[in-house]
Design an enzyme around this catalytic site. Structure first.
Site, short mmCIF file in Angstrom:
data_model
loop_
_atom_site.label_atom_id
_atom_site.label_comp_id
_atom_site.label_asym_id
_atom_site.label_seq_id
_atom_site.Cartn_x
_atom_site.Cartn_y
_atom_site.Cartn_z
N ARG A 1 0.83 -1.21 0.00
CA ARG A 1 0.00 0.00 0.00
C ARG A 1 0.86 1.25 0.00
O ARG A 1 0.55 2.23 -0.69
CB ARG A 1 -0.95 -0.03 1.20
CG ARG A 1 -2.09 -1.00 0.99
CD ARG A 1 -2.97 -1.19 2.22
NE ARG A 1 -4.11 -2.03 1.86
CZ ARG A 1 -5.02 -2.47 2.73
NH1 ARG A 1 -4.89 -2.18 4.01
NH2 ARG A 1 -6.03 -3.22 2.31
N VAL B 1 2.20 1.61 -3.51
CA VAL B 1 1.19 2.14 -4.42
C VAL B 1 1.09 3.66 -4.27
O VAL B 1 0.95 4.39 -5.26
CB VAL B 1 -0.17 1.46 -4.19
CG1 VAL B 1 -1.28 2.19 -4.93
CG2 VAL B 1 -0.12 0.01 -4.63
N TYR C 1 -6.76 -0.18 -6.44
CA TYR C 1 -6.16 -1.45 -6.03
C TYR C 1 -5.35 -1.33 -4.74
O TYR C 1 -5.10 -0.25 -4.25
CB TYR C 1 -5.39 -2.12 -7.15
CG TYR C 1 -4.15 -1.51 -7.74
CD1 TYR C 1 -3.41 -0.51 -7.13
CD2 TYR C 1 -3.69 -1.98 -8.98
CE1 TYR C 1 -2.26 -0.01 -7.69
CE2 TYR C 1 -2.53 -1.49 -9.56
CZ TYR C 1 -1.81 -0.51 -8.91
OH TYR C 1 -0.67 -0.02 -9.48
N GLU C 2 -5.00 -2.50 -4.19
CA GLU C 2 -4.37 -2.62 -2.87
C GLU C 2 -5.22 -2.02 -1.76
O GLU C 2 -4.72 -1.42 -0.81
CB GLU C 2 -2.97 -2.00 -2.86
CG GLU C 2 -1.97 -2.71 -3.73
CD GLU C 2 -1.81 -4.18 -3.38
OE1 GLU C 2 -2.09 -4.56 -2.24
OE2 GLU C 2 -1.40 -4.95 -4.26
N GLY C 3 -6.52 -2.16 -1.88
CA GLY C 3 -7.46 -1.61 -0.89
C GLY C 3 -7.91 -0.23 -1.36
O GLY C 3 -7.11 0.71 -1.41
#
Length: 562
Positions: free
Chosen positions: A288, A291, A428-430
């Protein structure tokens, strides 16, 4: 235009927000850091950046299950690995250089500014290395980590299924014990970045699956290592059955994966049964942050392209200048947009560097108490770094199109690609909404609220450098009250509705403090102008949005969308 690695700004961020002089960085000199960042920037500009538009126009393709990456991808990836870049932050006892997260963040920005679609592959591998190193048995570590660290093999993260995206409680991929310590994996996964490609000789999939006797919900999920090729060289029972057709990151193969066409893919448990989500979060938390760094990278590239275009493009005349067309960089509105782009990019970079520094402290600080407090601060900053940096990436790349005018809407200039690529980052990635829920429901109350208090105390001291003590204290007091209001009832409609605007405001307050400190270290100049603009314009805007969202949240309880 040619990409220019912002080496000086990355080093400045490492020194200011990254606290490069902290004791746990004693083994790495500033000269070493500068040499690494400079060389990484050279490779990014000379080898990776030329691939960016190639990958966008000639994307990854699939034929009979074989995925081919864009022209130049494979050779460049192998040269990049041969130069040792994949092992930069990898564990030293498995062939890596063991450099801190702070260095990884600086280099990750450079790779992703050059080509985010290319850089996604090693980003996922880095996450796989972390999860295996932290949770796998020694035999799996010894077998897989050396090849992953070198980059000879790559890694993936297999979470998402058609019916189970952000909510993994409905995950259906199945695992069956085989009696010899291995498991049979069957099911499907979607959105698997670099799930199949031709750059590496093996692909190590980390797959979330559920045992038949597992508890319901997320408590019954296990994590498995499922390689494309088994240790004996045989092909495992898994395949990529299609590639997604996407808005952006065309060069990156986003795969739909099938496990178990012929009875089941062989996998090995990582960690304990039914504790897979805990293991995967080791991989996801640092992912995260990275990202967020991707957001910084695209914002930086978009800003560079916009400044270059604005210097060359002549249109209209500027008041108080001689007659004739002026370069648009002199038009006040364009200058405003460029300053906003630079200020937001710098703020996001500093926020990511600070998060990386606290992660390093959580691992390397001398005392257990210091490591615990550093872990809490990193946990607080991670959702801020991920969400804020990716939000501003979309905004800055959009503004880049505006500055380019009609030419920005034309693909040949390249800024449209940056905008399309950036749009995945808040998802993405939460998703950023999930980051905000995590912030309100968990992170604001870390260490009984002391973590937030300490972060805001540091921010107030930084803001005072530019804004003055009275204004800095007022800003921090206002955000503290907002945070307190939402954290008292984190599951209420009011708190959940205002969570994302609060995250944006809190990120702006903390990043504003870092910007002011950075400007002081740089002794003014453009850095001070960016800090003043951010604190004067961006920060009040974010604060006002958070207050408005909180005031209007009650309407949602009675609003019927049908």
């Amino acid at each position: 235009m040619t990409y220019r690695p912002p080496v000086s700004q990355i080093l400045l961020a490492m020194q200011s927000a990254g606290k490069f002089g902290a004791p746990h960085y004693a083994d790495l000199s500033l000269d070493d850091a500068q040499a690494i960042i400079s060389e990484a920037g050279r490779f990014a500009a000379e080898r990776i950046a030329p691939l960016n538009q190639v990958g966008d126009r000639l994307p990854a393709s699939i034929n009979d299950g074989i995925v081919t990456t864009p022209p130049g991808w494979r050779a460049t990836y192998r040269d990049w690995c041969a130069a040792g870049w994949n092992g930069l932050a990898g564990p030293a006892d498995h062939g890596g250089q063991g450099l801190p997260m702070l260095m990884a963040v600086g280099c990750t920005e450079l790779w992703n500014s050059a080509s985010m679609a290319f850089a996604l592959c090693p980003l996922l591998t880095a996450g796989a290395i972390e999860a295996i190193a932290a949770h796998a048995c020694q035999d799996l570590k010894d077998l897989y980590l050396p090849k992953l660290v070198s980059g000879e093999w790559t890694g993936t993260m297999n979470l998402t299924e058609p019916q189970a995206g952000s909510d993994l409680s409905d995950l259906r991929c199945r695992a069956e014990r085989l009696g010899d310590g291995t498991y049979s994996i069957t099911g499907s996964k979607i959105f698997i970045t670099y799930g199949e490609h031709d750059c590496a000789s093996n692909i190590v999939h980390l797959v979330l699956a559920r045992l038949a006797d597992a508890p319901a919900g997320t408590r019954g999920i296990s994590l498995f290592l499922v390689p494309k090729f088994l240790p004996d060289g045989a092909r495992n029972d898994l395949r990529c059955h299609s590639l997604e057709h996407k808005l952006g990151i065309h060069g990156s193969p986003t795969c739909a994966m099938t496990y178990g066409d012929n009875g089941g893919a062989k996998g090995w448990l990582i960690g304990k049964e039914n504790r897979g989500l805990n293991c995967m979060f080791t991989m996801m938390n640092n992912a995260r942050l990275l990202v967020g760094v991707q957001g910084v990278a695209l914002a930086e590239r978009a800003t560079q392209m916009s400044v270059a275009y604005a210097r060359e493009r002549r249109q209209g005349s500027v008041p108080d200048q001689r007659a004739g067309a002026s370069a648009i960089i002199h038009h006040p509105d364009v200058k405003r947009m460029l300053l906003e782009m630079r200020a937001k990019t710098a703020a996001a970079r500093l926020l990511c560097m600070a998060t990386a520094s606290w992660i390093d402290g959580s691992l390397k600080a001398k005392s257990a108490d210091d490591r615990r407090l550093a872990h809490a601060r990193a946990s607080l900053l991670t959702p801020l770094a991920k969400a804020y940096s990716t939000e501003i990436a979309v905004e800055v790349t959009s503004t880049a199109i505006q500055i380019h005018g009609g030419m920005g809407y034309i693909e040949e200039t390249g800024v449209a690609q940056l905008y399309r690529d950036a749009r995945i980052l808040p998802i993405y990635e939460g998703t950023n909404g999930i980051q905000a829920i995590d912030l309100v429901s968990r992170k604001l109350r870390l260490e009984d609220g002391e973590t937030l208090f300490d972060a805001l105390k540091s921010s107030r001291e930084g803001l005072a450098i530019v804004a003055g003590e009275p204004l800095a204290s007022r800003i921090v007091s206002e955000i503290s009250e907002l945070a307190k209001t939402l954290s008292k009832a984190p599951d209420s409609v009011q708190s959940l509705a205002a969570a994302m605007p609060l995250l944006r405001a809190l990120a702006a307050v903390i990043a504003g403090g870092y910007l002011a400190e950075s400007a002081a270290l740089a002794q003014g100049g453009a850095n001070e102008s960016e800090a003043r603009y951010f604190i004067t314009v961006e920060l009040p805007t974010a604060m006002a949005a958070a207050k408005s969202a909180l005031s209007g949240a009650g309407i949602l309880a009675t609003y019927d969308l049908q």
